[in-house]
Design a protein around this motif. Structure first.
Motif, PDB file in Angstrom:
ATOM      1  N   THR A 122    -100.253  22.173  14.266  1.00 46.53           N
ATOM      2  CA  THR A 122    -101.415  22.930  13.798  1.00 46.53           C
ATOM      3  C   THR A 122    -102.232  22.118  12.809  1.00 46.53           C
ATOM      4  OG1 THR A 122    -100.205  25.002  14.115  1.00 46.53           O
ATOM      5  CG2 THR A 122    -102.155  25.085  12.702  1.00 46.53           C
ATOM      6  N   LYS A 123    -101.554  21.469  11.863  1.00 45.77           N
ATOM      7  CA  LYS A 123    -102.266  20.647  10.875  1.00 45.77           C
ATOM      8  C   LYS A 123    -103.033  19.521  11.560  1.00 45.77           C
ATOM      9  CE  LYS A 123     -99.185  21.521   6.991  1.00 45.77           C
ATOM     10  NZ  LYS A 123     -98.114  20.991   6.154  1.00 45.77           N
ATOM     11  N   LYS A 124    -102.401  18.861  12.536  1.00 42.43           N
ATOM     12  CA  LYS A 124    -103.068  17.767  13.256  1.00 42.43           C
ATOM     13  C   LYS A 124    -104.267  18.290  14.039  1.00 42.43           C
ATOM     14  CE  LYS A 124     -99.365  14.409  13.772  1.00 42.43           C
ATOM     15  NZ  LYS A 124     -98.562  13.640  14.709  1.00 42.43           N
ATOM     16  N   ALA A 125    -104.103  19.425  14.689  1.00 40.37           N
ATOM     17  CA  ALA A 125    -105.200  19.997  15.479  1.00 40.37           C
ATOM     18  C   ALA A 125    -106.373  20.375  14.585  1.00 40.37           C
ATOM     19  CB  ALA A 125    -104.710  21.218  16.257  1.00 40.37           C
ATOM     20  N   LEU A 126    -106.071  20.961  13.421  1.00 36.82           N
ATOM     21  CA  LEU A 126    -107.140  21.327  12.488  1.00 36.82           C
ATOM     22  C   LEU A 126    -107.850  20.093  11.946  1.00 36.82           C
ATOM     23  CD1 LEU A 126    -105.483  24.278  10.536  1.00 36.82           C
ATOM     24  CD2 LEU A 126    -107.382  24.408  12.152  1.00 36.82           C
ATOM     25  N   ALA A 127    -107.074  19.051  11.643  1.00 31.05           N
ATOM     26  CA  ALA A 127    -107.669  17.802  11.156  1.00 31.05           C
ATOM     27  C   ALA A 127    -108.557  17.180  12.228  1.00 31.05           C
ATOM     28  CB  ALA A 127    -106.582  16.822  10.723  1.00 31.05           C
ATOM     29  N   ALA A 128    -108.098  17.186  13.472  1.00 32.57           N
ATOM     30  CA  ALA A 128    -108.887  16.629  14.573  1.00 32.57           C
ATOM     31  C   ALA A 128    -110.161  17.435  14.787  1.00 32.57           C
ATOM     32  CB  ALA A 128    -108.063  16.603  15.852  1.00 32.57           C
ATOM     33  N   LYS A 129    -110.052  18.743  14.663  1.00 29.71           N
ATOM     34  CA  LYS A 129    -111.220  19.604  14.828  1.00 29.71           C
ATOM     35  C   LYS A 129    -112.233  19.337  13.724  1.00 29.71           C
ATOM     36  CE  LYS A 129    -112.474  24.326  15.884  1.00 29.71           C
ATOM     37  NZ  LYS A 129    -112.012  25.661  16.141  1.00 29.71           N
ATOM     38  N   LYS A 130    -111.728  19.121  12.515  1.00 37.86           N
ATOM     39  CA  LYS A 130    -112.596  18.830  11.376  1.00 37.86           C
ATOM     40  C   LYS A 130    -113.352  17.522  11.609  1.00 37.86           C
ATOM     41  CE  LYS A 130    -112.112  19.323   6.396  1.00 37.86           C
ATOM     42  NZ  LYS A 130    -111.146  19.345   5.299  1.00 37.86           N
ATOM     43  N   VAL A 131    -112.651  16.497  12.097  1.00 37.03           N
ATOM     44  CA  VAL A 131    -113.275  15.200  12.374  1.00 37.03           C
ATOM     45  C   VAL A 131    -114.326  15.355  13.470  1.00 37.03           C
ATOM     46  CG1 VAL A 131    -112.837  12.922  13.387  1.00 37.03           C
ATOM     47  CG2 VAL A 131    -111.346  13.789  11.594  1.00 37.03           C
ATOM     48  N   THR A 132    -113.995  16.099  14.522  1.00 40.16           N
ATOM     49  CA  THR A 132    -114.927  16.318  15.622  1.00 40.16           C
ATOM     50  C   THR A 132    -116.172  17.046  15.129  1.00 40.16           C
ATOM     51  OG1 THR A 132    -113.062  16.463  17.137  1.00 40.16           O
ATOM     52  CG2 THR A 132    -115.160  17.296  17.937  1.00 40.16           C
ATOM     53  N   ALA A 133    -115.972  18.043  14.276  1.00 40.64           N
ATOM     54  CA  ALA A 133    -117.108  18.797  13.739  1.00 40.64           C
ATOM     55  C   ALA A 133    -118.002  17.887  12.903  1.00 40.64           C
ATOM     56  CB  ALA A 133    -116.618  19.974  12.909  1.00 40.64           C
ATOM     57  N   LYS A 134    -117.387  17.028  12.074  1.00 42.10           N
ATOM     58  CA  LYS A 134    -118.178  16.097  11.258  1.00 42.10           C
ATOM     59  C   LYS A 134    -118.925  15.120  12.146  1.00 42.10           C
ATOM     60  CE  LYS A 134    -115.553  16.239   6.971  1.00 42.10           C
ATOM     61  NZ  LYS A 134    -114.711  15.505   6.050  1.00 42.10           N
ATOM     62  N   SER A 135    -118.282  14.660  13.215  1.00 40.56           N
ATOM     63  CA  SER A 135    -118.911  13.719  14.142  1.00 40.56           C
ATOM     64  C   SER A 135    -120.116  14.382  14.814  1.00 40.56           C
ATOM     65  CB  SER A 135    -117.892  13.275  15.184  1.00 40.56           C
ATOM     66  OG  SER A 135    -118.497  12.473  16.154  1.00 40.56           O
ATOM     67  N   ALA A 136    -119.947  15.623  15.243  1.00 39.54           N
ATOM     68  CA  ALA A 136    -121.044  16.350  15.885  1.00 39.54           C
ATOM     69  C   ALA A 136    -122.177  16.572  14.897  1.00 39.54           C
ATOM     70  CB  ALA A 136    -120.536  17.684  16.429  1.00 39.54           C
ATOM     71  N   GLU A 137    -121.814  16.869  13.644  1.00 38.03           N
ATOM     72  CA  GLU A 137    -122.824  17.081  12.603  1.00 38.03           C
ATOM     73  C   GLU A 137    -123.616  15.800  12.388  1.00 38.03           C
ATOM     74  OE1 GLU A 137    -122.747  17.750   7.834  1.00 38.03           O
ATOM     75  OE2 GLU A 137    -121.301  18.901   9.007  1.00 38.03           O
ATOM     76  N   ARG A 138    -122.908  14.660  12.346  1.00 40.93           N
ATOM     77  CA  ARG A 138    -123.588  13.372  12.159  1.00 40.93           C
ATOM     78  C   ARG A 138    -124.552  13.099  13.296  1.00 40.93           C
ATOM     79  NH1 ARG A 138    -118.837  10.689  11.811  1.00 40.93           N
ATOM     80  NH2 ARG A 138    -117.902  11.449   9.933  1.00 40.93           N
TER      81      ARG A 138
END
Length: 198
Positions: A122-138
């Motif tokens: 769960t922690k890894k999935a949330l971290a990956a989702k956070k990175v993906t969201a930041k990437s999409a935001e960029r």
């Protein structure tokens, strides 16, 4: 006394399949089942068991619940009431012996390991989702930056009567990106208004 438990819960196999498994066990072990008890919760039949010197046969562990924790808790409760539990499909026999206690401790350990694995996953999935969201935001911010300094070109094209879709294609962005940029850019709005009215 040998009791055959039939789980009426719809998450388990059919009653006929359970009855067949129990019957095959009885034939293979040259014993007879004294009574069949049907219910959707095994704990509700414990009051019907008068003697602690009996064996409880179950077709499978699903009769005990749909999680390791449920299975472990119910096994502990049932072992206080009967002398032996047999989970036929899993080929497990439990009694109040030290071997059964070791199995119960192993079950507890597997529950703890599973919970740790779930936590890490769960922690890894949330971290990956956070990175993906930041990437999409960029990417979104970068698209809007592409339009920075293009106000004059946008105004000229609008004055020529070009549609937002055509202007967006010419500038290499999606129409929604252009629309959002125009809506969020007060300087562009004012210049466009002045050019149309002027």
């Amino acid at each position: 006394m040998i009791i055959g438990y039939l789980d009426t819960n719809t998450k388990n196999i059919s009653l006929n399949e359970q009855r067949d498994i129990l019957g095959q066990y009885a034939i293979a072990h040259k014993c007879s089942i004294d009574i069949f008890l049907e219910h959707n919760n095994i704990l509700n039949i414990l009051d019907n068991i008068q003697s602690s010197d009996c064996t409880l046969l179950l077709a499978n562990a699903v009769c005990l619940g749909n999680s390791l924790l449920n299975v472990k808790e119910k096994l502990n409760l049932i072992l206080r009431k009967v002398s032996k539990i047999v989970l036929i499909s899993e080929n497990i026999e439990l009694s109040q012996s030290s071997k059964s206690q070791i199995l119960m401790e192993g079950l507890e350990l597997s529950i703890q390991i599973r919970n740790s694995l779930i936590s890490i996953t769960t922690k890894k999935a949330l971290a990956a989702k956070k990175v993906t969201a930041k990437s999409a935001e960029r990417k979104t911010r970068n698209k809007k930056r592409i339009l920075d300094g293009k106000n004059d070109e946008i105004i000229l094209r609008k004055l020529k009567g070009e549609t937002n879709a055509h202007i967006a294609a010419a500038l290499g962005v999606h129409e929604v990106t252009l629309y959002t940029y125009m809506r969020q850019n007060p300087e562009l709005k004012n210049k466009l208004r002045e050019a149309v009215n002027g």
